[in-house]
Design an enzyme around this catalytic site. Structure first.
Site, mmCIF file in Angstrom:
data_model
loop_
_atom_site.group_PDB
_atom_site.id
_atom_site.type_symbol
_atom_site.label_atom_id
_atom_site.label_comp_id
_atom_site.label_asym_id
_atom_site.label_seq_id
_atom_site.Cartn_x
_atom_site.Cartn_y
_atom_site.Cartn_z
ATOM 1 N N GLY A 14 31.881 34.096 43.920
ATOM 2 C CA GLY A 14 31.153 35.376 43.488
ATOM 3 C C GLY A 14 31.009 35.588 41.916
ATOM 4 O O GLY A 14 31.469 36.806 41.653
ATOM 5 N N GLY A 15 30.613 34.702 41.384
ATOM 6 C CA GLY A 15 30.519 34.793 39.963
ATOM 7 C C GLY A 15 29.390 35.405 39.385
ATOM 8 O O GLY A 15 29.079 35.341 38.123
ATOM 9 N N SER A 17 28.137 38.296 39.933
ATOM 10 C CA SER A 17 28.332 39.861 39.817
ATOM 11 C C SER A 17 29.626 40.482 39.688
ATOM 12 O O SER A 17 30.640 39.959 39.896
ATOM 13 C CB SER A 17 27.597 40.643 41.182
ATOM 14 O OG SER A 17 27.715 41.878 41.132
ATOM 15 N N GLY A 18 29.537 41.738 39.040
ATOM 16 C CA GLY A 18 30.914 42.744 38.836
ATOM 17 C C GLY A 18 32.108 41.827 38.362
ATOM 18 O O GLY A 18 31.913 41.350 37.005
ATOM 19 N N ILE A 19 33.245 41.742 38.943
ATOM 20 C CA ILE A 19 34.446 41.182 38.329
ATOM 21 C C ILE A 19 34.330 39.632 38.294
ATOM 22 O O ILE A 19 34.878 39.161 37.306
ATOM 23 C CB ILE A 19 35.511 41.591 39.426
ATOM 24 C CG1 ILE A 19 35.986 43.140 39.387
ATOM 25 C CG2 ILE A 19 36.781 40.611 38.942
ATOM 26 C CD1 ILE A 19 36.744 43.366 40.620
ATOM 27 N N GLY A 20 33.559 38.914 39.124
ATOM 28 C CA GLY A 20 33.484 37.344 39.043
ATOM 29 C C GLY A 20 32.781 37.191 37.658
ATOM 30 O O GLY A 20 32.915 36.161 37.122
ATOM 31 N N SER A 138 43.602 43.749 46.452
ATOM 32 C CA SER A 138 43.049 45.236 45.980
ATOM 33 C C SER A 138 44.071 46.388 46.287
ATOM 34 O O SER A 138 45.286 46.003 47.013
ATOM 35 C CB SER A 138 41.939 45.574 47.118
ATOM 36 O OG SER A 138 41.693 47.259 46.986
ATOM 37 N N TYR A 151 39.011 46.388 55.868
ATOM 38 C CA TYR A 151 39.100 45.862 54.352
ATOM 39 C C TYR A 151 40.459 45.698 53.796
ATOM 40 O O TYR A 151 41.059 44.778 53.425
ATOM 41 C CB TYR A 151 38.450 46.901 53.520
ATOM 42 C CG TYR A 151 38.183 46.596 52.104
ATOM 43 C CD1 TYR A 151 37.110 45.694 51.461
ATOM 44 C CD2 TYR A 151 39.082 46.962 51.124
ATOM 45 C CE1 TYR A 151 37.023 45.439 50.132
ATOM 46 C CE2 TYR A 151 38.781 46.709 49.680
ATOM 47 C CZ TYR A 151 37.827 45.822 49.327
ATOM 48 O OH TYR A 151 37.816 45.482 47.893
HETATM 49 P P1 NDP Z 1 30.241 42.900 43.421
HETATM 50 O O1 NDP Z 1 29.474 43.318 44.565
HETATM 51 O O2 NDP Z 1 29.783 43.223 42.154
HETATM 52 O O3 NDP Z 1 30.407 41.253 43.705
HETATM 53 C C1 NDP Z 1 30.702 40.639 44.774
HETATM 54 C C2 NDP Z 1 30.465 39.008 44.542
HETATM 55 O O4 NDP Z 1 30.871 38.538 45.875
HETATM 56 C C3 NDP Z 1 29.124 38.694 44.471
HETATM 57 O O5 NDP Z 1 29.048 37.958 43.275
HETATM 58 C C4 NDP Z 1 28.706 38.252 45.828
HETATM 59 O O6 NDP Z 1 27.456 37.368 45.356
HETATM 60 C C5 NDP Z 1 29.854 37.693 46.324
HETATM 61 N N1 NDP Z 1 29.909 37.333 47.556
HETATM 62 C C6 NDP Z 1 29.936 38.426 48.398
HETATM 63 N N2 NDP Z 1 29.773 37.855 49.799
HETATM 64 C C7 NDP Z 1 29.907 36.447 49.619
HETATM 65 C C8 NDP Z 1 29.722 35.371 50.642
HETATM 66 N N3 NDP Z 1 29.527 35.362 51.817
HETATM 67 N N4 NDP Z 1 29.484 34.084 49.981
HETATM 68 C C9 NDP Z 1 29.412 34.070 48.577
HETATM 69 N N5 NDP Z 1 29.524 34.897 47.812
HETATM 70 C C10 NDP Z 1 29.636 36.163 48.285
HETATM 71 O O7 NDP Z 1 31.543 43.456 43.666
HETATM 72 P P2 NDP Z 1 33.122 43.307 42.856
HETATM 73 O O8 NDP Z 1 32.934 42.427 41.602
HETATM 74 O O9 NDP Z 1 33.593 44.540 42.976
HETATM 75 O O10 NDP Z 1 34.017 42.692 43.954
HETATM 76 C C11 NDP Z 1 34.736 41.403 43.711
HETATM 77 C C12 NDP Z 1 35.874 41.199 44.419
HETATM 78 O O11 NDP Z 1 36.754 42.269 43.876
HETATM 79 C C13 NDP Z 1 35.765 41.589 46.111
HETATM 80 O O12 NDP Z 1 36.771 40.464 46.530
HETATM 81 C C14 NDP Z 1 36.372 42.759 46.005
HETATM 82 O O13 NDP Z 1 36.861 43.089 47.428
HETATM 83 C C15 NDP Z 1 37.522 43.061 45.003
HETATM 84 N N6 NDP Z 1 37.788 44.346 44.515
HETATM 85 C C16 NDP Z 1 36.760 45.195 43.893
HETATM 86 C C17 NDP Z 1 37.080 46.383 43.390
HETATM 87 C C18 NDP Z 1 36.279 47.364 42.933
HETATM 88 O O14 NDP Z 1 36.597 48.726 42.787
HETATM 89 N N7 NDP Z 1 34.863 46.938 42.318
HETATM 90 C C19 NDP Z 1 38.477 47.140 43.959
HETATM 91 C C20 NDP Z 1 39.330 45.969 44.407
HETATM 92 C C21 NDP Z 1 39.066 44.810 44.829
HETATM 93 P P3 NDP Z 1 26.263 37.442 46.463
HETATM 94 O O15 NDP Z 1 25.822 38.801 46.539
HETATM 95 O O16 NDP Z 1 25.131 36.646 45.762
HETATM 96 O O17 NDP Z 1 26.375 36.807 47.746
#
Ligand code: NDP
Length: 259
Positions: A14-15, A17-20, A138, A151
């Site tokens: 998940g690199g 978007s977002g945190i990744g 989380s 979740y």
């Molecule tokens: P984003 O939606 O920005 O990022 C999620 C990432 O996970 C994306 O890169 C997405 O890529 C990837 N992803 C989701 N499902 C799959 C899959 N089946 N296979 C491969 N990649 C996948 O959200 P965040 O950055 O916020 O989330 C990252 C982590 O942080 C998660 O585990 C979330 O639970 C955790 N978290 C986030 C919080 C918040 O408030 N933001 C709080 C606490 C925890 P793609 O769509 O291309 O598959």
């Protein structure tokens, strides 16, 4: 290249978007060779272009065990063995009592829990001795937020699994820790708050439940992941670090208690 991760290799699920993504940017800036995964080819390409620097962007659904094995093989083929693994990919999604299908419940479990196990299993044989594994947890493990049963269960499961992994990988000196963010400003909130107005309202609501009075930024989580991935945390193992502004630990600091 100099930096806190100089000459190290890392795989971040998940690199794109977002945190990744914030973590991938920081790892590259700190000298690591980084592979990222995700399902969205367009954002994977965009990140690869932005970070260039030998970043390997791999389309791999984390719920597909063969795809995970292939992603690890591609990473190791290009960079050699891994020094850091950030199992970060995850989804939100509500599963309220009385309104949840088995399909919806299992999708959250499959993505946020089962896939984390298989990500670590795929990478484990390719981790260097003394490598660092970080799982994304989380505050939901302890929040009791209505509507988030699946979740919360996945994130509590991730914390539980992290301790088992830490024991299993201890003979190789591999550390396993959880970074547990509070509400952090990323695209994961798009489902719950699809418009700018809805996001503003959500931001205000969430901020009132943080002693620091605001949502977190993905960079703040990334810096903690950097700490856990680097030798700075060489004796930190089998623990969970909250990056939540005190949301769980200092509830009396919430705005409503300030008089
Ligand atoms: P984003 O939606 O920005 O990022 C999620 C990432 O996970 C994306 O890169 C997405 O890529 C990837 N992803 C989701 N499902 C799959 C899959 N089946 N296979 C491969 N990649 C996948 O959200 P965040 O950055 O916020 O989330 C990252 C982590 O942080 C998660 O585990 C979330 O639970 C955790 N978290 C986030 C919080 C918040 O408030 N933001 C709080 C606490 C925890 P793609 O769509 O291309 O598959």
């Amino acid at each position: 290249m100099a930096g806190r991760l100089a000459n190290k290799t890392a795989l971040i699920t998940g690199g794109n978007s977002g945190i990744g993504l914030s973590t991938a940017r920081l790892f590259v800036a700190e000298g690591a060779r980084v592979a990222i995964t995700g399902r969205n080819q367009q954002t994977l390409d965009e990140v690869a272009n932005e970070l260039s620097h030998g970043v390997l962007a791999i389309k791999a659904d984390a719920t597909d065990v063969d795809a995970l094995d292939a992603a690890v093989a591609a990473t190791v083929g290009k960079f050699g063995r891994l020094d850091a693994l950030f199992a970060n990919a995850g989804i939100g999604g509500t599963t309220p009592l009385g309104g949840t299908t088995l399909k919806a419940f299992e999708e959250v479990i499959r993505t946020n829990l089962t896939a984390v196990f298989f990500t670590v299993q795929a990478a484990a044989p390719h981790l260097n001795d003394n490598a660092s594994v970080i799982l994304n947890g989380s505050v939901h493990t302890a929040l009791g937020m209505p509507g988030y049963a699946a979740y919360a269960a996945t994130k509590a499961g991730v914390t539980g699994m992290s301790r088992v992994f830490a024991s299993e990988l201890a003979p190789r000196g591999i550390r396993v820790n959880v970074v547990a963010p509070g509400a952090t400003r990323t695209p994961i909130w798009k489902g719950a708050a699809p418009t700018p107005e809805a996001m503003q309202a959500l931001d205000a609501r969430v901020s009132s439940t943080s002693p620091l009075g605001r949502m977190g930024e993905p960079d703040e989580v990334a810096k903690t992941v950097l700490f856990l991935a680097s030798d700075d945390s060489s004796n930190v193992n089998a623990t969970e670090i909250f990056v939540d502004g005190g949301m769980l630990g200092a509830r009396m600091g919430w705005a409503i208690f300030r008089g």
